[in-house]
Design an enzyme around this catalytic site. Structure first.
Site, mmCIF file in Angstrom:
data_model
loop_
_atom_site.group_PDB
_atom_site.id
_atom_site.type_symbol
_atom_site.label_atom_id
_atom_site.label_comp_id
_atom_site.label_asym_id
_atom_site.label_seq_id
_atom_site.Cartn_x
_atom_site.Cartn_y
_atom_site.Cartn_z
ATOM 1 N N GLY A 14 -10.294 14.339 32.991
ATOM 2 C CA GLY A 14 -10.856 13.737 31.790
ATOM 3 C C GLY A 14 -12.229 13.150 32.035
ATOM 4 O O GLY A 14 -12.756 13.182 33.158
ATOM 5 N N ARG A 38 -1.511 18.295 35.349
ATOM 6 C CA ARG A 38 -1.234 19.596 34.742
ATOM 7 C C ARG A 38 -2.392 20.556 34.993
ATOM 8 O O ARG A 38 -2.196 21.751 35.195
ATOM 9 C CB ARG A 38 -1.010 19.437 33.233
ATOM 10 C CG ARG A 38 0.254 18.694 32.859
ATOM 11 C CD ARG A 38 0.312 18.415 31.369
ATOM 12 N NE ARG A 38 -0.783 17.556 30.920
ATOM 13 C CZ ARG A 38 -0.962 17.141 29.685
ATOM 14 N NH1 ARG A 38 -0.114 17.535 28.742
ATOM 15 N NH2 ARG A 38 -1.959 16.347 29.361
ATOM 16 N N ARG A 39 -3.595 20.007 34.919
ATOM 17 C CA ARG A 39 -4.804 20.777 35.235
ATOM 18 C C ARG A 39 -5.514 20.091 36.391
ATOM 19 O O ARG A 39 -5.448 18.875 36.532
ATOM 20 C CB ARG A 39 -5.745 20.847 34.020
ATOM 21 C CG ARG A 39 -5.165 21.612 32.844
ATOM 22 C CD ARG A 39 -6.163 21.703 31.693
ATOM 23 N NE ARG A 39 -6.464 20.410 31.117
ATOM 24 C CZ ARG A 39 -7.658 19.820 31.155
ATOM 25 N NH1 ARG A 39 -8.676 20.411 31.772
ATOM 26 N NH2 ARG A 39 -7.853 18.654 30.582
ATOM 27 N N GLY A 81 -4.903 10.111 29.328
ATOM 28 C CA GLY A 81 -4.814 9.625 27.951
ATOM 29 C C GLY A 81 -5.192 10.730 26.984
ATOM 30 O O GLY A 81 -5.703 11.773 27.375
ATOM 31 N N TYR A 133 -2.980 3.903 18.294
ATOM 32 C CA TYR A 133 -3.726 4.072 19.544
ATOM 33 C C TYR A 133 -3.761 2.781 20.366
ATOM 34 O O TYR A 133 -3.389 2.773 21.542
ATOM 35 C CB TYR A 133 -5.160 4.532 19.234
ATOM 36 C CG TYR A 133 -5.986 4.823 20.467
ATOM 37 C CD1 TYR A 133 -5.880 6.046 21.112
ATOM 38 C CD2 TYR A 133 -6.882 3.882 20.979
ATOM 39 C CE1 TYR A 133 -6.635 6.333 22.244
ATOM 40 C CE2 TYR A 133 -7.638 4.151 22.108
ATOM 41 C CZ TYR A 133 -7.518 5.381 22.737
ATOM 42 O OH TYR A 133 -8.256 5.649 23.859
ATOM 43 N N LYS A 137 -1.721 1.705 23.963
ATOM 44 C CA LYS A 137 -2.419 1.208 25.157
ATOM 45 C C LYS A 137 -1.857 -0.150 25.587
ATOM 46 O O LYS A 137 -1.633 -0.399 26.779
ATOM 47 C CB LYS A 137 -3.915 1.086 24.878
ATOM 48 C CG LYS A 137 -4.630 2.394 24.588
ATOM 49 C CD LYS A 137 -4.573 3.347 25.756
ATOM 50 C CE LYS A 137 -5.410 4.609 25.472
ATOM 51 N NZ LYS A 137 -5.265 5.626 26.538
ATOM 52 N N LEU A 160 -17.615 4.653 25.253
ATOM 53 C CA LEU A 160 -18.080 5.385 26.428
ATOM 54 C C LEU A 160 -19.353 6.162 26.095
ATOM 55 O O LEU A 160 -19.374 6.963 25.164
ATOM 56 C CB LEU A 160 -17.010 6.348 26.922
ATOM 57 C CG LEU A 160 -15.656 5.748 27.305
ATOM 58 C CD1 LEU A 160 -14.726 6.844 27.813
ATOM 59 C CD2 LEU A 160 -15.828 4.660 28.358
ATOM 60 N N ARG A 169 -17.624 15.153 18.682
ATOM 61 C CA ARG A 169 -16.950 14.180 17.834
ATOM 62 C C ARG A 169 -18.012 13.441 17.033
ATOM 63 O O ARG A 169 -18.721 12.601 17.557
ATOM 64 C CB ARG A 169 -16.141 13.195 18.684
ATOM 65 C CG ARG A 169 -15.038 13.859 19.494
ATOM 66 C CD ARG A 169 -14.247 12.841 20.289
ATOM 67 N NE ARG A 169 -13.197 13.454 21.079
ATOM 68 C CZ ARG A 169 -12.368 12.792 21.875
ATOM 69 N NH1 ARG A 169 -12.479 11.479 21.982
ATOM 70 N NH2 ARG A 169 -11.439 13.426 22.574
#
Length: 244
Positions: A14, A38-39, A81, A133, A137, A160, A169
Site C-alpha cells: 500500500g 496476499r500481494r 487497510g 471507516y 479504525k 496523505l 481520487r
C-alpha cells in the site's frame, strides 16, 4: 546502544506500507525484514537492503498456515487497510480493515517474547464513531492493544500527500490541494507519505519509552486496552530525530 531488530510488515504494497518497507530495508537498525501478504512487492523495484528481505504470500482466511509466528519478530508493523468502495461492501470492508489486521497481529504474537506492534490508523479514529471507516479504525486500535504485545504504538495521520495511486481520487486531489496550503501554517492537517513511512520505522525501533518529545506521544485507549498514540504533528516531528 540498542541492538538491531527484526521486523514484520503486513500491508507493504500500500501507499504507507511501501514507504515503511523501504525505510526498514535501508536502515541498519533492522537486521531482517519480513513482508507477508496476499500481494508482494516486486523485489526488482527495491534498492538498498533487499538482501535482508523475506517474502511470503499468505491467505488471510488461513492464518494458522501462514507461519507468521515462525520469525519471532521484534516489531510487527501493520499498514493494511482499505475503504468501503474498494472492498465492495461494509461487511467486506470490516473483514479486511479490522478482522485481517487483528487476526494477523494475533497470529504473529509469540507468548513470552518481548514484541512491539505498530499500527497505522487514521485521523478521527473512534470506536464510537457513527462513520464506518473511523469506527473500524478505532475498534481495531483497541483490539490490537489487547493482544498482549509488550508495547503498542498507534499512528493517526491526517491527509496523505505525495501518494502514487493507480486510480485518481477526485475528492482526495481537491482536499490535498487545500491541506497543502494549510500545511504551511500547521502540522496537523497533512503529512507526506514518505515522511510517514520514516516516522513509523523510527517509532518501531525506539518504542514508547524511547520516543522523544518531538513525537508528542500520549497514552490512549480504555484500560486495560491502552496504547501509545502519535498524531500527525508528532509523526512529522519524529522524522527530525537522528537515528542512523
Amino acid at each position: 546502544m540498542m541492538s538491531a531488530k527484526t521486523a514484520l510488515i503486513i500491508g507493504a504494497t500500500g501507499q504507507v506500507g511501501s514507504n515503511v518497507l523501504r525505510e526498514l530495508l535501508s536502515s541498519s537498525h533492522y537486521s531482517k525484514v519480513g513482508e507477508y501478504g496476499r500481494r508482494l512487492t516486486d523485489i526488482s523495484s527495491l534498492g538498498a537492503g533487499k538482501e535482508k528481505l523475506e517474502q511470503k504470500t499468505i491467505d488471510f482466511e488461513k492464518l494458522g498456515e501462514s507461519g507468521l509466528k515462525d520469525g519471532k519478530w521484534d516489531v510487527v508493523f501493520i499498514t493494511l487497510g482499505t475503504n468501503k468502495k474498494n472492498a465492495g461492501s461494509a461487511e467486506a470492508f470490516e473483514k479486511i480493515d479490522r478482522s485481517y489486521v487483528v487476526n494477523s497481529a494475533k497470529e504473529a504474537r509469540v507468548e513470552g517474547l518481548t514484541q512491539r506492534v505498530v499500527y497505522c490508523s487514521s485521523i478521527g479514529a473512534d470506536p464510537k464513531s457513527s462513520s464506518l471507516y473511523t469506527r473500524s479504525k478505532g475498534l481495531t486500535e483497541l483490539e490490537l492493544s489487547g493482544l498482549g504485545y509488550s508495547d503498542a504504538i498507534v499512528y493517526r495521520p491526517a491527509v496523505l500527500a505525495g501518494t502514487n495511486r493507480a486510480e485518481t481520487r477526485m475528492v482526495e486531489t481537491v482536499f490535498t490541494s487545500v491541506t497543502g496550503v494549510l500545511s504551511h501554517f500547521t502540522s496537523a492537517v497533512e503529512i507526506k507519505v514518505s515522511l510517514l513511512g520514516k516516522s513509523l520505522a523510527v517509532a518501531g525501533f525506539l518504542g514508547t519509552e524511547g520516543l522523544p518529545a518531538e513525537a508528542k506521544a500520549k497514552k490512549a485507549g480504555d484500560a486495560p486496552r491502552t496504547f501509545t498514540l502519535v498524531e500527525n504533528a508528532g509523526a512529522i516531528g519524529l522524522t527530525n530525530t537522528p537515528w542512523e
